[in-house]
Write a protein that holds these residues in place. Structure first.
Motif, mmCIF file in Angstrom:
data_model
loop_
_atom_site.group_PDB
_atom_site.id
_atom_site.type_symbol
_atom_site.label_atom_id
_atom_site.label_comp_id
_atom_site.label_asym_id
_atom_site.label_seq_id
_atom_site.Cartn_x
_atom_site.Cartn_y
_atom_site.Cartn_z
ATOM 1 N N ARG A 152 0.828 -1.213 0.000
ATOM 2 C CA ARG A 152 0.000 0.000 0.000
ATOM 3 C C ARG A 152 0.855 1.253 0.000
ATOM 4 O O ARG A 152 0.534 2.236 -0.657
ATOM 5 C CB ARG A 152 -0.910 0.024 1.222
ATOM 6 C CG ARG A 152 -2.204 -0.614 0.986
ATOM 7 C CD ARG A 152 -3.174 -0.311 2.086
ATOM 8 N NE ARG A 152 -4.246 -1.256 1.961
ATOM 9 C CZ ARG A 152 -5.148 -1.472 2.862
ATOM 10 N NH1 ARG A 152 -5.124 -0.797 3.980
ATOM 11 N NH2 ARG A 152 -6.094 -2.345 2.659
ATOM 12 N N GLN A 153 1.946 1.230 0.756
ATOM 13 C CA GLN A 153 2.851 2.374 0.764
ATOM 14 C C GLN A 153 3.524 2.548 -0.594
ATOM 15 O O GLN A 153 3.739 3.680 -1.049
ATOM 16 C CB GLN A 153 3.887 2.223 1.876
ATOM 17 C CG GLN A 153 3.278 2.339 3.259
ATOM 18 C CD GLN A 153 4.235 1.923 4.350
ATOM 19 O OE1 GLN A 153 5.184 1.190 4.117
ATOM 20 N NE2 GLN A 153 3.969 2.393 5.552
ATOM 21 N N MET A 154 3.845 1.439 -1.236
ATOM 22 C CA MET A 154 4.419 1.522 -2.582
ATOM 23 C C MET A 154 3.400 2.108 -3.564
ATOM 24 O O MET A 154 3.757 2.908 -4.433
ATOM 25 C CB MET A 154 4.860 0.133 -3.052
ATOM 26 C CG MET A 154 6.017 -0.428 -2.268
ATOM 27 S SD MET A 154 7.525 0.480 -2.548
ATOM 28 C CE MET A 154 7.949 -0.134 -4.146
ATOM 29 N N LEU A 155 2.136 1.724 -3.425
ATOM 30 C CA LEU A 155 1.083 2.277 -4.274
ATOM 31 C C LEU A 155 0.949 3.772 -4.051
ATOM 32 O O LEU A 155 0.838 4.541 -5.009
ATOM 33 C CB LEU A 155 -0.249 1.567 -3.991
ATOM 34 C CG LEU A 155 -1.466 2.151 -4.711
ATOM 35 C CD1 LEU A 155 -1.339 1.969 -6.215
ATOM 36 C CD2 LEU A 155 -2.732 1.521 -4.190
ATOM 37 N N LEU B 256 1.995 9.371 -6.067
ATOM 38 C CA LEU B 256 2.637 10.676 -5.949
ATOM 39 C C LEU B 256 3.589 10.937 -7.109
ATOM 40 O O LEU B 256 3.802 12.085 -7.497
ATOM 41 C CB LEU B 256 3.387 10.784 -4.622
ATOM 42 C CG LEU B 256 2.497 10.907 -3.388
ATOM 43 C CD1 LEU B 256 3.355 10.948 -2.136
ATOM 44 C CD2 LEU B 256 1.617 12.138 -3.466
ATOM 45 N N CYS B 257 4.141 9.891 -7.690
ATOM 46 C CA CYS B 257 5.008 10.057 -8.862
ATOM 47 C C CYS B 257 4.217 10.510 -10.077
ATOM 48 O O CYS B 257 4.802 11.006 -11.042
ATOM 49 C CB CYS B 257 5.734 8.753 -9.172
ATOM 50 S SG CYS B 257 6.981 8.332 -7.963
ATOM 51 N N GLY B 258 2.907 10.352 -10.037
ATOM 52 C CA GLY B 258 2.066 10.788 -11.141
ATOM 53 C C GLY B 258 1.936 12.290 -11.246
ATOM 54 O O GLY B 258 1.323 12.790 -12.178
ATOM 55 N N ILE B 259 2.499 13.033 -10.318
ATOM 56 C CA ILE B 259 2.381 14.488 -10.360
ATOM 57 C C ILE B 259 3.071 15.011 -11.615
ATOM 58 O O ILE B 259 2.430 15.616 -12.467
ATOM 59 C CB ILE B 259 2.924 15.117 -9.077
ATOM 60 C CG1 ILE B 259 2.024 14.733 -7.907
ATOM 61 C CG2 ILE B 259 2.981 16.630 -9.211
ATOM 62 C CD1 ILE B 259 2.523 15.164 -6.562
ATOM 63 N N GLY B 260 4.349 14.794 -11.790
ATOM 64 C CA GLY B 260 5.080 15.126 -13.005
ATOM 65 C C GLY B 260 4.700 16.451 -13.651
ATOM 66 O O GLY B 260 4.622 16.557 -14.869
ATOM 67 N N PHE B 261 4.455 17.452 -12.874
ATOM 68 C CA PHE B 261 3.862 18.703 -13.346
ATOM 69 C C PHE B 261 4.773 19.468 -14.302
ATOM 70 O O PHE B 261 4.364 19.837 -15.393
ATOM 71 C CB PHE B 261 3.509 19.563 -12.134
ATOM 72 C CG PHE B 261 2.826 20.837 -12.470
ATOM 73 C CD1 PHE B 261 1.539 20.840 -12.959
ATOM 74 C CD2 PHE B 261 3.466 22.045 -12.284
ATOM 75 C CE1 PHE B 261 0.896 22.025 -13.266
ATOM 76 C CE2 PHE B 261 2.834 23.226 -12.585
ATOM 77 C CZ PHE B 261 1.550 23.222 -13.069
ATOM 78 N N THR B 262 6.009 19.689 -13.941
ATOM 79 C CA THR B 262 6.863 20.575 -14.731
ATOM 80 C C THR B 262 7.221 19.966 -16.086
ATOM 81 O O THR B 262 7.229 20.663 -17.097
ATOM 82 C CB THR B 262 8.140 20.934 -13.967
ATOM 83 O OG1 THR B 262 8.788 19.734 -13.541
ATOM 84 C CG2 THR B 262 7.813 21.757 -12.748
ATOM 85 N N MET B 263 7.496 18.684 -16.126
ATOM 86 C CA MET B 263 7.849 18.061 -17.396
ATOM 87 C C MET B 263 6.649 18.024 -18.334
ATOM 88 O O MET B 263 6.792 18.223 -19.542
ATOM 89 C CB MET B 263 8.393 16.652 -17.140
ATOM 90 C CG MET B 263 9.115 16.089 -18.311
ATOM 91 S SD MET B 263 10.509 17.171 -18.700
ATOM 92 C CE MET B 263 11.072 16.448 -20.177
#
Length: 67
Positions: free
Chosen positions: A6-9, A14-21
């Protein structure tokens, strides 16, 4: 080591943010198109980043420590 699935999920969400790129790529993709596409792409990226942040936070908040 020592983290649950669950913590890995939650961390993956959170890695899905990717806002600047995403903004950089969208700006390159729509530089010759109508400005309307640039505004819509920025709004979509912002909404997706907020959704990923909230979902990641909620999963991590309720994941609890590994047993």
């Amino acid at each position: 080591l020592g983290s649950s699935w669950r913590q890995m999920l939650g961390a993956s969400l959170l890695c899905g943010i990717g806002f600047t790129m995403s903004l950089f790529i969208a700006t390159l993709a729509f530089e010759d198109a109508a400005p309307r596409f640039a505004v819509e792409s920025r709004l979509g990226i912002l909404a997706g980043s907020i959704a990923a942040g909230v979902a990641g936070f909620l999963v991590l908040r309720f994941a609890g420590p590994r047993r």
